[in-house]
Scaffold this active site. Structure first.
Site, PDB file in Angstrom:
ATOM      1  CB  SER A  49      31.047  34.430  45.650  1.00  0.00           C
ATOM      2  OG  SER A  49      32.192  33.822  46.228  1.00  0.00           O
ATOM      3  CG  HIS A  70      31.879  32.452  41.706  1.00  0.00           C
ATOM      4  ND1 HIS A  70      32.326  32.478  40.399  1.00  0.00           N
ATOM      5  CD2 HIS A  70      32.934  32.833  42.464  1.00  0.00           C
ATOM      6  CE1 HIS A  70      33.591  32.877  40.370  1.00  0.00           C
ATOM      7  NE2 HIS A  70      33.994  33.097  41.617  1.00  0.00           N
ATOM      8  CG  ASP A  99      35.582  32.388  44.832  1.00  0.00           C
ATOM      9  OD1 ASP A  99      35.961  32.649  43.680  1.00  0.00           O
ATOM     10  OD2 ASP A  99      34.641  32.987  45.402  1.00  0.00           O
ATOM     11  CG  MET A 105      41.000  30.814  46.946  1.00  0.00           C
ATOM     12  SD  MET A 105      40.820  32.161  48.124  1.00  0.00           S
ATOM     13  CE  MET A 105      39.514  33.111  47.351  1.00  0.00           C
ATOM     14  CG  HIS A 153      37.335  31.912  40.297  1.00  0.00           C
ATOM     15  ND1 HIS A 153      37.220  33.151  40.866  1.00  0.00           N
ATOM     16  CD2 HIS A 153      38.486  31.956  39.557  1.00  0.00           C
ATOM     17  CE1 HIS A 153      38.229  33.915  40.491  1.00  0.00           C
ATOM     18  NE2 HIS A 153      39.020  33.216  39.717  1.00  0.00           N
ATOM     19  CG  MET A 176      41.375  32.228  42.190  1.00  0.00           C
ATOM     20  SD  MET A 176      40.508  33.254  43.371  1.00  0.00           S
ATOM     21  CE  MET A 176      39.097  32.207  43.684  1.00  0.00           C
ATOM     22  CG  MET A 183      39.755  37.817  38.770  1.00  0.00           C
ATOM     23  SD  MET A 183      39.817  36.972  40.366  1.00  0.00           S
ATOM     24  CE  MET A 183      38.898  37.978  41.472  1.00  0.00           C
ATOM     25  CG  ASP A 189      34.997  36.933  41.072  1.00  0.00           C
ATOM     26  OD1 ASP A 189      34.468  37.394  42.097  1.00  0.00           O
ATOM     27  OD2 ASP A 189      35.604  35.841  41.030  1.00  0.00           O
TER      28      ASP A 189
HETATM   29  C1  DX5 Z   1      37.987  36.625  45.228  1.00  0.00           C
HETATM   30  C2  DX5 Z   1      36.935  35.708  44.674  1.00  0.00           C
HETATM   31  C3  DX5 Z   1      35.589  36.306  44.577  1.00  0.00           C
HETATM   32  C4  DX5 Z   1      34.990  36.746  45.898  1.00  0.00           C
HETATM   33  C5  DX5 Z   1      33.952  37.781  45.609  1.00  0.00           C
HETATM   34  O1  DX5 Z   1      39.237  36.072  45.029  1.00  0.00           O
HETATM   35  O2  DX5 Z   1      37.297  35.259  43.369  1.00  0.00           O
HETATM   36  O3  DX5 Z   1      34.693  35.417  43.913  1.00  0.00           O
HETATM   37  O4  DX5 Z   1      34.412  35.685  46.602  1.00  0.00           O
HETATM   38  O5  DX5 Z   1      33.538  38.346  46.805  1.00  0.00           O
HETATM   39  P1  DX5 Z   1      33.067  39.867  46.868  1.00  0.00           P
HETATM   40  O6  DX5 Z   1      31.876  39.994  45.976  1.00  0.00           O
HETATM   41  O7  DX5 Z   1      32.758  40.087  48.312  1.00  0.00           O
HETATM   42  O8  DX5 Z   1      34.212  40.723  46.389  1.00  0.00           O
HETATM   43 ZN    ZN Z   2      35.715  34.105  42.303  1.00  0.00          ZN
END
Ligand code: DX5
Ligand code: ZN
Length: 225
Positions: free
Chosen positions: A11, A36, A38, A40, A69, A71, A140, A178
């Protein structure tokens, strides 16, 4: 049991944003199967990360599949921008859409793989009606919004449900875990059915990316091989 093709997706949220090219190269050299990303929006989760422009920049630097991903609120509205930016799989949250079936149809219309994610507190039943159309279910194991949180073992039964429901219907769909994946937590996650491991801090926040990925793969593969 035959090995079910464990896959690792670093990620980039945990990488140095001022030197993403290096993080991408190290991930490739370490045998990552995907990256990956993320996304947000500060509404669906209490944090803001990045949008399609960064996905596009990463796309220009690698041929690894990009696992996006989302969010965010309004995944239906933003899906085309992330496909256009180069996402290979778009994973949206079942809690973020009034009609998840419409988001799934839109992503498939855009000829892109589709996944649905569940927050730790969301029951598996929420995705059951859509399983026949999914390429990925993402469980998650932390509350979405930040990397570096502690793995929540109470989500393990959800991985077992995903495995038992997807096993026959969609044998090639990824069962993704995740949040908080480390060499300690990857094993119980793999034993419960995870096949696709998102890993942020455990890859980028200490030691060498290459060694970190190899250690995670050894643990995850050992649990299922
Ligand atoms: C959190 C993200 C994850 C995060 C994972 O909201 O969806 O993908 O980056 O990071 P680690 O592995 O450090 O928990
Ligand atoms: Zn994620």
């Amino acid at each position: 049991m035959a090995e079910r093709g464990i896959r690792l997706a670093p990620s980039l949220l945990s990488a140095d944003f001022s030197d993403l090219t290096s993080a991408i190269r190290k991930s490739e050299a370490g045998g990552a199967d995907a990256l990956h990303l993320d996304v947000m929006d500060g509404h669906f989760v209490p944090n803001i990360s990045f949008g399609p422009a960064l996905v596009r920049a990463v796309r220009r630097r690698t041929r690894l599949p990009l696992d996006v991903h989302l969010m965010i609120e309004h995944p239906l509205r933003f899906a085309p921008a992330f496909v256009d930016a180069g996402g290979d799989t778009l994973v949206f949250h079942v809690e973020s859409a009034d009609r998840p079936e419409d988001v799934i149809a839109e992503i498939q219309r855009l000829k892109t793989r589709v996944g649905v994610a569940l927050r730790p507190g969301t029951p598996f039943e929420m995705v059951e009606p859509f399983l026949g159309r999914l390429d990925q279910v993402l469980v998650m194991s932390v509350h979405p919004g930040f990397s570096g949180q502690r793995f929540l073992p109470e989500v393990l039964p959800k991985l077992r449900e995903a495995r038992s429901h997807l096993g026959d219907m969609r044998p090639h769909a990824d069962i993704s875990i995740d949040g908080g994946i480390t060499v300690e937590t990857a094993r119980p996650a793999a034993e419960a059915g995870a096949t696709f491991f998102v890993c942020g801090n455990s890859v980028f926040s200490g030691g060498e990316v290459d060694a970190n990925l190899h250690a995670l793969r050894a643990v995850a593969t050992g649990a299922t091989g």
